[in-house]
Design a protein around this motif. Structure first.
Motif, PDB file in Angstrom:
ATOM      1  N   ILE A   1      89.084 -33.385  57.662  1.00 57.08           N
ATOM      2  CA  ILE A   1      88.749 -33.538  56.242  1.00 57.08           C
ATOM      3  C   ILE A   1      87.457 -34.331  56.073  1.00 57.08           C
ATOM      4  O   ILE A   1      87.253 -35.361  56.711  1.00 57.08           O
ATOM      5  CB  ILE A   1      89.897 -34.256  55.499  1.00 57.08           C
ATOM      6  N   SER A   2      86.595 -33.840  55.191  1.00 51.48           N
ATOM      7  CA  SER A   2      85.380 -34.555  54.795  1.00 51.48           C
ATOM      8  C   SER A   2      85.355 -34.616  53.272  1.00 51.48           C
ATOM      9  O   SER A   2      85.307 -33.586  52.602  1.00 51.48           O
ATOM     10  CB  SER A   2      84.131 -33.825  55.312  1.00 51.48           C
ATOM     11  N   ARG A   3      85.412 -35.855  52.743  1.00 46.75           N
ATOM     12  CA  ARG A   3      85.298 -36.071  51.295  1.00 46.75           C
ATOM     13  C   ARG A   3      84.041 -36.867  51.020  1.00 46.75           C
ATOM     14  O   ARG A   3      83.745 -37.821  51.742  1.00 46.75           O
ATOM     15  CB  ARG A   3      86.495 -36.877  50.759  1.00 46.75           C
ATOM     16  N   THR A   4      83.310 -36.495  49.979  1.00 48.60           N
ATOM     17  CA  THR A   4      82.108 -37.240  49.631  1.00 48.60           C
ATOM     18  C   THR A   4      82.107 -37.570  48.146  1.00 48.60           C
ATOM     19  O   THR A   4      82.650 -36.815  47.325  1.00 48.60           O
ATOM     20  CB  THR A   4      80.832 -36.435  49.967  1.00 48.60           C
TER      21      THR A   4
ATOM     22  N   THR B   1      87.068 -25.367  50.986  1.00 46.71           N
ATOM     23  CA  THR B   1      86.133 -26.247  50.285  1.00 46.71           C
ATOM     24  C   THR B   1      86.535 -26.349  48.823  1.00 46.71           C
ATOM     25  O   THR B   1      87.151 -25.431  48.271  1.00 46.71           O
ATOM     26  CB  THR B   1      84.681 -25.735  50.365  1.00 46.71           C
ATOM     27  N   GLU B   2      86.201 -27.481  48.225  1.00 45.87           N
ATOM     28  CA  GLU B   2      86.422 -27.680  46.797  1.00 45.87           C
ATOM     29  C   GLU B   2      85.122 -28.198  46.193  1.00 45.87           C
ATOM     30  O   GLU B   2      84.449 -29.044  46.780  1.00 45.87           O
ATOM     31  CB  GLU B   2      87.570 -28.667  46.554  1.00 45.87           C
ATOM     32  N   GLN B   3      84.784 -27.665  45.003  1.00 43.18           N
ATOM     33  CA  GLN B   3      83.534 -28.026  44.349  1.00 43.18           C
ATOM     34  C   GLN B   3      83.787 -28.563  42.954  1.00 43.18           C
ATOM     35  O   GLN B   3      84.755 -28.174  42.293  1.00 43.18           O
ATOM     36  CB  GLN B   3      82.604 -26.807  44.258  1.00 43.18           C
ATOM     37  N   ASP B   4      82.892 -29.423  42.524  1.00 40.06           N
ATOM     38  CA  ASP B   4      82.918 -29.909  41.154  1.00 40.06           C
ATOM     39  C   ASP B   4      82.555 -28.760  40.222  1.00 40.06           C
ATOM     40  O   ASP B   4      81.579 -28.040  40.451  1.00 40.06           O
ATOM     41  CB  ASP B   4      81.921 -31.057  40.997  1.00 40.06           C
TER      42      ASP B   4
ATOM     43  N   GLU C   1      85.768 -30.763  52.081  1.00 40.22           N
ATOM     44  CA  GLU C   1      85.734 -29.702  53.089  1.00 40.22           C
ATOM     45  C   GLU C   1      86.782 -30.015  54.145  1.00 40.22           C
ATOM     46  O   GLU C   1      86.973 -31.171  54.514  1.00 40.22           O
ATOM     47  CB  GLU C   1      84.358 -29.616  53.741  1.00 40.22           C
ATOM     48  N   ALA C   2      87.434 -28.986  54.641  1.00 41.22           N
ATOM     49  CA  ALA C   2      88.467 -29.192  55.660  1.00 41.22           C
ATOM     50  C   ALA C   2      88.762 -27.876  56.360  1.00 41.22           C
ATOM     51  O   ALA C   2      88.403 -26.797  55.883  1.00 41.22           O
ATOM     52  CB  ALA C   2      89.743 -29.742  55.022  1.00 41.22           C
TER      53      ALA C   2
END
Length: 199
Positions: free
Chosen positions: A116-119, A160-163, A172-173
Motif C-alpha cells: 500500500i502507498s498512500r499520499t 488505485t483510488e483518485q480524488d 495505490e496497492a
C-alpha cells in the motif's frame, strides 16, 4: 454462490460488513450470517428492516473485528478490504481461529491490499500505525502457513483510488483476492471452484 461446494455448513461470517452487500447476498442464499464491523450497524439494520425473511437470519455485531472471537464453524467466511487495516498478528490470529474451528467443508473469501502507498495532498507518504503492511510475498507466506492443508487460490490486481476533483492518485496497492477451501472427502465441486478462480 452457485459454485460453492456441496456439504458446506449454511452458516457464514462477514468480517467488515460495511454497507452489507455480502451479508445480504449470503442471507438471500439461505445462510445464517454473523456480520461484524466497527461501523455503525444502523444502515445495515435499516436495509434488513425491509426484508423480515432475511433479518431473522442475520446477527449484526458492532465490534472491532480483531476482538471478535471466532469460536464456531462457519461454512463461508468473507473478509473484503478489511484485514490489511489490522496488525499482522491480529489478522493472522483471526484467520487462524476460523481455520481451527473448521470441521467440514469451508470456504474463505478474502480481499487484502498489499504494498500500500498512500499520499497526502503534497505527495508525502501516509502510514497507518499498526497496519499489517503486507507485501505480496509476505502475505503469500502467511496464507500458506495459516491455510496448511487447504486449497488456496490467489489472484492479484493493481488498485488505485483518485480524488474526484483533482484526479490526484492518493492510494495505490496490489490487491490479493484469495479463495481458501478446506476439502472434505464427501464434497463435490471444490476443485472446479478453485480451478476456475485460479485461472
Amino acid at each position: 454462490m452457485a459454485a460453492l461446494p456441496v456439504g458446506l455448513p449454511r452458516h457464514a461470517l462477514d468480517l467488515g460488513y460495511g454497507a452489507g452487500a455480502y451479508t445480504l447476498a449470503l442471507a438471500e442464499a439461505g445462510f445464517t450470517v454473523v456480520a461484524v464491523d466497527q461501523a455503525p450497524a444502523e444502515p445495515l439494520l435499516q436495509r434488513l428492516s425491509w426484508r423480515e425473511d432475511l433479518a431473522e437470519r442475520v446477527t449484526v455485531v458492532e465490534s472491532l473485528i480483531e476482538q471478535y472471537p471466532v469460536q464456531e464453524e462457519f461454512g463461508v467466511l468473507v473478509a473484503k478490504d478489511v484485514l490489511h487495516y489490522l496488525s499482522r498478528a491480529d489478522a493472522e490470529a483471526l484467520l487462524g481461529q476460523a481455520v481451527q474451528a473448521s470441521r467440514s467443508v469451508n470456504v474463505h473469501y478474502l480481499e487484502i491490499f498489499t504494498a500500500i502507498s498512500r499520499t497526502d495532498a503534497h505527495g508525502a507518504q501516509i502510514h497507518i500505525e499498526g497496519e499489517a503492511r503486507y507485501t505480496p510475498d509476505s502475505l503469500t507466506r502467511a496464507l500458506k502457513r495459516i491455510y496448511e492443508g487447504w486449497d488456496v487460490a490467489i489472484s492479484w490486481d493493481s488498485h488505485t483510488e483518485q480524488d474526484a476533483r483533482s484526479k490526484r492518485t492518493y492510494f495505490e496497492a496490489t490487491r490479493a483476492t484469495v479463495i481458501a477451501v478446506r476439502k472434505c472427502p464427501a464434497a463435490a465441486g471444490i476443485d472446479a471452484l478453485t480451478g476456475r478462480e485460479a485461472s
